[in-house]
Design a protein around this motif. Structure first.
Motif, PDB file in Angstrom:
ATOM      1  N   MET A   1     -63.938  36.305 -20.976  1.00  0.00           N
ATOM      2  CA  MET A   1     -62.644  36.086 -21.647  1.00  0.00           C
ATOM      3  C   MET A   1     -62.311  37.224 -22.451  1.00  0.00           C
ATOM      4  SD  MET A   1     -60.879  33.373 -20.510  1.00  0.00           S
ATOM      5  CE  MET A   1     -61.517  32.357 -19.201  1.00  0.00           C
ATOM      6  N   ARG A   2     -61.029  37.938 -22.203  1.00  0.00           N
ATOM      7  CA  ARG A   2     -61.057  39.081 -23.002  1.00  0.00           C
ATOM      8  C   ARG A   2     -60.378  38.510 -24.424  1.00  0.00           C
ATOM      9  NH1 ARG A   2     -59.476  44.646 -20.660  1.00  0.00           N
ATOM     10  NH2 ARG A   2     -61.738  44.922 -22.009  1.00  0.00           N
ATOM     11  N   LEU A   3     -59.421  37.487 -24.313  1.00  0.00           N
ATOM     12  CA  LEU A   3     -58.938  37.094 -25.559  1.00  0.00           C
ATOM     13  C   LEU A   3     -59.292  35.409 -25.658  1.00  0.00           C
ATOM     14  CD1 LEU A   3     -56.954  37.207 -28.038  1.00  0.00           C
ATOM     15  CD2 LEU A   3     -55.180  36.216 -26.474  1.00  0.00           C
ATOM     16  N   HIS A   4     -59.804  35.271 -26.952  1.00  0.00           N
ATOM     17  CA  HIS A   4     -60.197  33.752 -26.998  1.00  0.00           C
ATOM     18  C   HIS A   4     -59.706  33.253 -28.422  1.00  0.00           C
ATOM     19  CE1 HIS A   4     -62.397  30.196 -25.963  1.00  0.00           C
ATOM     20  NE2 HIS A   4     -63.015  30.151 -27.086  1.00  0.00           N
ATOM     21  N   VAL A   5     -59.049  32.291 -28.428  1.00  0.00           N
ATOM     22  CA  VAL A   5     -58.576  31.600 -29.717  1.00  0.00           C
ATOM     23  C   VAL A   5     -59.116  30.256 -29.879  1.00  0.00           C
ATOM     24  CG1 VAL A   5     -56.231  31.289 -31.025  1.00  0.00           C
ATOM     25  CG2 VAL A   5     -56.176  33.158 -29.309  1.00  0.00           C
ATOM     26  N   SER A   6     -59.364  30.063 -31.100  1.00  0.00           N
ATOM     27  CA  SER A   6     -59.784  28.582 -31.213  1.00  0.00           C
ATOM     28  C   SER A   6     -59.539  27.903 -32.493  1.00  0.00           C
ATOM     29  CB  SER A   6     -61.211  28.340 -30.938  1.00  0.00           C
ATOM     30  OG  SER A   6     -62.015  28.465 -32.066  1.00  0.00           O
ATOM     31  N   VAL A  59     -59.654  34.315 -33.803  1.00  0.00           N
ATOM     32  CA  VAL A  59     -59.206  35.029 -32.691  1.00  0.00           C
ATOM     33  C   VAL A  59     -60.297  36.039 -32.262  1.00  0.00           C
ATOM     34  CG1 VAL A  59     -57.217  36.526 -31.647  1.00  0.00           C
ATOM     35  CG2 VAL A  59     -56.796  34.578 -33.614  1.00  0.00           C
ATOM     36  N   SER A  60     -60.641  36.144 -31.032  1.00  0.00           N
ATOM     37  CA  SER A  60     -61.610  37.167 -30.739  1.00  0.00           C
ATOM     38  C   SER A  60     -61.280  37.810 -29.571  1.00  0.00           C
ATOM     39  CB  SER A  60     -63.078  36.729 -30.615  1.00  0.00           C
ATOM     40  OG  SER A  60     -63.117  35.796 -29.793  1.00  0.00           O
ATOM     41  N   VAL A  61     -61.397  39.098 -29.500  1.00  0.00           N
ATOM     42  CA  VAL A  61     -60.927  40.132 -28.273  1.00  0.00           C
ATOM     43  C   VAL A  61     -62.283  40.544 -27.866  1.00  0.00           C
ATOM     44  CG1 VAL A  61     -59.999  42.343 -27.748  1.00  0.00           C
ATOM     45  CG2 VAL A  61     -58.840  40.630 -29.280  1.00  0.00           C
ATOM     46  N   ASP A  62     -62.626  40.417 -26.698  1.00  0.00           N
ATOM     47  CA  ASP A  62     -63.623  40.929 -25.868  1.00  0.00           C
ATOM     48  C   ASP A  62     -65.003  40.574 -26.700  1.00  0.00           C
ATOM     49  OD1 ASP A  62     -62.543  42.102 -23.842  1.00  0.00           O
ATOM     50  OD2 ASP A  62     -62.239  43.770 -24.800  1.00  0.00           O
ATOM     51  N   GLY A  63     -65.062  39.282 -27.286  1.00  0.00           N
ATOM     52  CA  GLY A  63     -66.289  38.745 -27.922  1.00  0.00           C
ATOM     53  C   GLY A  63     -66.115  39.187 -29.642  1.00  0.00           C
ATOM     54  N   ASP A  64     -65.100  40.105 -29.871  1.00  0.00           N
ATOM     55  CA  ASP A  64     -65.386  40.514 -31.400  1.00  0.00           C
ATOM     56  C   ASP A  64     -64.464  39.527 -31.883  1.00  0.00           C
ATOM     57  OD1 ASP A  64     -67.056  42.705 -30.717  1.00  0.00           O
ATOM     58  OD2 ASP A  64     -65.480  44.018 -30.416  1.00  0.00           O
ATOM     59  N   SER A 156     -57.075  46.183 -24.983  1.00  0.00           N
ATOM     60  CA  SER A 156     -57.424  45.224 -24.269  1.00  0.00           C
ATOM     61  C   SER A 156     -56.372  44.042 -24.046  1.00  0.00           C
ATOM     62  CB  SER A 156     -58.970  44.592 -24.782  1.00  0.00           C
ATOM     63  OG  SER A 156     -59.601  45.830 -25.099  1.00  0.00           O
ATOM     64  N   VAL A 157     -55.581  43.844 -24.880  1.00  0.00           N
ATOM     65  CA  VAL A 157     -54.786  42.488 -24.989  1.00  0.00           C
ATOM     66  C   VAL A 157     -53.263  42.952 -25.329  1.00  0.00           C
ATOM     67  CG1 VAL A 157     -54.178  40.517 -25.967  1.00  0.00           C
ATOM     68  CG2 VAL A 157     -56.541  41.150 -25.759  1.00  0.00           C
ATOM     69  N   LEU A 158     -52.478  42.725 -24.352  1.00  0.00           N
ATOM     70  CA  LEU A 158     -51.277  42.922 -24.905  1.00  0.00           C
ATOM     71  C   LEU A 158     -50.312  41.770 -25.400  1.00  0.00           C
ATOM     72  CD1 LEU A 158     -49.334  45.525 -24.766  1.00  0.00           C
ATOM     73  CD2 LEU A 158     -48.820  44.895 -22.208  1.00  0.00           C
ATOM     74  N   LEU A 159     -49.379  41.615 -26.389  1.00  0.00           N
ATOM     75  CA  LEU A 159     -48.806  40.582 -26.825  1.00  0.00           C
ATOM     76  C   LEU A 159     -47.271  41.044 -26.653  1.00  0.00           C
ATOM     77  CD1 LEU A 159     -50.562  39.643 -30.047  1.00  0.00           C
ATOM     78  CD2 LEU A 159     -51.073  38.959 -27.816  1.00  0.00           C
ATOM     79  N   LEU A 160     -46.458  40.198 -26.077  1.00  0.00           N
ATOM     80  CA  LEU A 160     -45.110  40.445 -25.859  1.00  0.00           C
ATOM     81  C   LEU A 160     -44.397  39.501 -26.285  1.00  0.00           C
ATOM     82  CD1 LEU A 160     -46.524  41.238 -22.744  1.00  0.00           C
ATOM     83  CD2 LEU A 160     -44.845  42.904 -22.894  1.00  0.00           C
ATOM     84  N   ASP A 161     -43.354  39.632 -27.261  1.00  0.00           N
ATOM     85  CA  ASP A 161     -42.523  38.440 -27.636  1.00  0.00           C
ATOM     86  C   ASP A 161     -41.092  38.383 -26.932  1.00  0.00           C
ATOM     87  OD1 ASP A 161     -41.250  36.609 -29.235  1.00  0.00           O
ATOM     88  OD2 ASP A 161     -41.549  37.403 -31.136  1.00  0.00           O
TER      89      ASP A 161
END
Lengths: 265, 349
Positions: A1-6, A59-64, A156-161
């Motif tokens: 998972m590139r983006l993981h939110v919990s 929130v983690s991106v590529d595990g960070d 790695s992650v793109l957020l679009l509103d």
């Protein structure tokens, strides 16, 4: 998972706007966030990018985990496309997109920053306007410039509103087609979108948001008369059109419009 | 792809080179105008004489006119014009408002009150020899810093939005104007005359020590803004976007405000109030080279220095033998110029 939110939670005072959201987005995947006005979609995006500091959750991106990263380190991982570009003083397309290299550039922009900008301009078909002022462009072109500024930093992650808000039919399709192309290199994207039919057509998965909570998540098949009624308070017909979901809103449920608290997103 | 991609690059490089050329041109113009300003005045000097005087080889009179009288005023005009303009450009970017200027945050009003405070309350006659002018200058500087500190204190309670900053500045400016009116009401004829004289900005007023202090603060401020021009360009893209690009928006905004305030306070305390330069020059520069802060900030400093220098030369000669304070002239010229800019280019206001 590139983006993981919990368990992501954000509140203004006592009122939770984002309430325990869990999400994950794989490489090359486009996740659409849908939901009524005021359901916390924009706030959720801002929390993902730490533009707003969440009260709880990770929130983690590529595990960070982003909580352990500096602003600049987050900026190198996540690109953000705002709903509206609110710049006071106009600048050229090239200079605007070049700003997207800020997380990589130090005090000055280097040769590779300008090269990357020129490539993005070419990729977005903005070549003829490169030295034009952004405020001379059409709405669709301005949206392309905002997207360009977000992708030139190779996140790695793109957020679009709501990248399609205020655009005509053709430009909406063009922006979304372009977005799909951009994700081919493995970028993961989260997009807030109002148009359920476009969401069903272009997103790999959807998350339906209501009052800051994820009510349903999954492939576009989760768009059913029942979920739409629960989330929007709208009676809708859902059919298939060429293998895609087609949502036709019929009428609002009388008891469904008990809350219409503004235009937070 | 790379075929087409390489097409945009040379065009952009030429575009940047034109801007650099503009900066170089501004620098040349500044030197030329400075030379001219050394030559004109009640006693008109030949260019050769000015050169000789500058190199210390002229005879007594020409030498003392150039080095003793005109050179300090020319340097003060360069420092004050550059400082006020770079502060104005920075304020406009930081506050994201085309009306940002050294006056927006009430700094000039605070300085004027500070000068009046020294003259009326501390009983310092600005014409007396016993450290008089220094007390007035220090009081003006101190009160403008106090005003800046008050705004910082106010905005640290509210969120640091540009709107909060502007409204706080307007409120403080009115407060200091009211306090100044009070001092003028209770002051004697002589004191009121001294206050009025002080508020007319005049670059000829600065002494050598004044000049060094003013130049030190201003040069440090200009260097800061030029070095951080890129970050301020990101700030212009909006708070959310700037944050997403790794900028600590609140900190950058506060720093920019503090540095711009310090520069303004230093200039205004030493030369008095010089209106409109800080407001008009950044708009003129935007019109000429565009809104990119990397070029806007240094170009504003150069154009502002040149304009104030030219205005001072005109003020010294237009009603000869009467020497006008440059502050009156800039206010006269600045207002119509600003109106012209408003009417011809309404892009961003």
């Amino acid at each position: 998972m590139r983006l993981h939110v919990s368990g992501l939670t954000f509140a203004y005072g006592e009122e939770p706007i984002v309430d325990g959201v869990d999400l994950s987005v794989a490489a090359g995947e486009l996740l659409g966030i849908v939901g009524p006005n005021g359901s916390g979609k924009t706030t959720l995006l801002c929390c993902l990018d730490r533009i707003l500091e969440p009260d709880a959750g990770t929130v983690s991106v590529d595990g960070d985990d982003l909580a352990g990263l500096s602003r600049a380190e987050i900026a190198r991982r996540i690109g953000y496309v705002p709903q509206e570009d609110r710049r006071t003083f106009p600048t050229t397309v090239f200079d605007t997109i070049l700003l997207g290299r800020t997380p990589h550039a130090g005090w000055r922009t280097g040769e590779d920053d300008r090269e990357a900008t020129a490539e993005v301009i070419d990729r977005l078909g903005l070549e003829p306007y490169a030295l034009r002022s952004v405020d001379e462009l059409s709405g669709g072109q301005r949206r392309m410039v905002s997207i360009g500024r977000a992708i030139v930093g190779e996140p790695s992650v793109l957020l679009l509103d709501e990248p399609t808000a205020g655009l005509d039919v053709r430009h909406r399709l063009e922006v979304l087609e372009l977005l799909r192309e951009l994700l081919a290199d493995g970028t993961a994207a989260v997009m807030v979108i109002h148009d359920l039919n476009l969401a069903a057509r272009y997103c790999d998965r959807l998350a339906m948001l209501r009052e800051g909570r994820v009510v349903a998540t999954g492939d576009p098949g989760i768009l059913t008369p029942e979920t739409i009624r629960e989330v929007y308070g709208v009676e809708a017909t859902v059919t298939n059109h060429g293998g895609r979901r087609l949502v036709i809103p019929e009428r609002p449920f009388a008891e469904g419009i008990d809350r219409f608290d503004g235009d937070a997103d | 792809m790379s075929d087409v991609a390489t097409e945009g690059r040379p065009a952009y490089d030429r575009f940047v080179r034109r801007k650099l050329l503009f900066l170089a041109g501004c620098l040349l113009a500044l030197v030329a105008v400075a030379f001219l300003a050394l030559a004109v005045g009640p006693v008109r000097l030949a260019p050769a004489t000015v050169l000789e005087a500058l190199m210390g080889r002229a005879d007594g009179t020409a030498g003392s006119i150039v080095r003793g009288v005109r050179l300090p005023a020319v340097l003060a005009a360069i420092v004050a014009g550059g400082g006020l303009s770079v502060a104005g450009a920075a304020m406009q970017t930081v506050l994201r408002n085309p009306l940002g200027s050294p006056f927006t945050l009430g700094i000039s009003q605070a300085a004027a009150f500070g000068a009046a405070f020294a003259i009326v309350v501390l009983g310092t006659d600005s014409l007396s020899s016993v450290g008089g002018p220094h007390v007035v200058t220090l009081s003006a500087f101190g009160w403008s810093l106090l005003s800046t500190a008050a705004i910082l204190a106010l905005v640290s309670y509210a969120r640091v939005s540009p709107e909060t900053l502007i409204l706080s500045g307007v409120a403080l400016g009115s407060l200091f104007t009211a306090a100044l009116s009070f001092l003028q009401y209770v002051g004697t004829d002589v004191e009121v005359a001294a206050i009025v004289y002080w508020t007319f900005g005049d670059v000829g007023r600065a002494t050598r020590t004044d000049l060094v202090a003013m130049a030190a603060v201003t040069v440090a401020g200009v260097v800061y803004f030029v070095a951080n021009g890129r970050r301020y360009a990101v700030l212009n893209a909006g708070d959310e976007v700037a944050t997403s690009l790794g900028i600590d928006v609140d900190r950058l905004r506060i720093r920019g405000m503090v540095v711009a305030s310090l520069v303004t306070a230093a200039v205004v305390s030493f030369v008095g109030i010089v209106g409109f330069v800080g407001l008009v020059v950044p708009h003129v520069v935007r019109k000429l080279v565009g809104g990119d802060e990397r070029f806007l900030l240094p170009a504003s400093a150069l154009v502002g220095a040149t304009l104030l220098l030219a205005a001072d030369a005109v003020a010294r000669t237009v009603l000869a033998p009467v020497v006008l304070p440059v502050g009156i002239l800039t206010a006269f010229l600045g207002a119509p110029l600003f109106l012209y800019l408003v009417v011809t280019r309404r892009d961003h206001w």
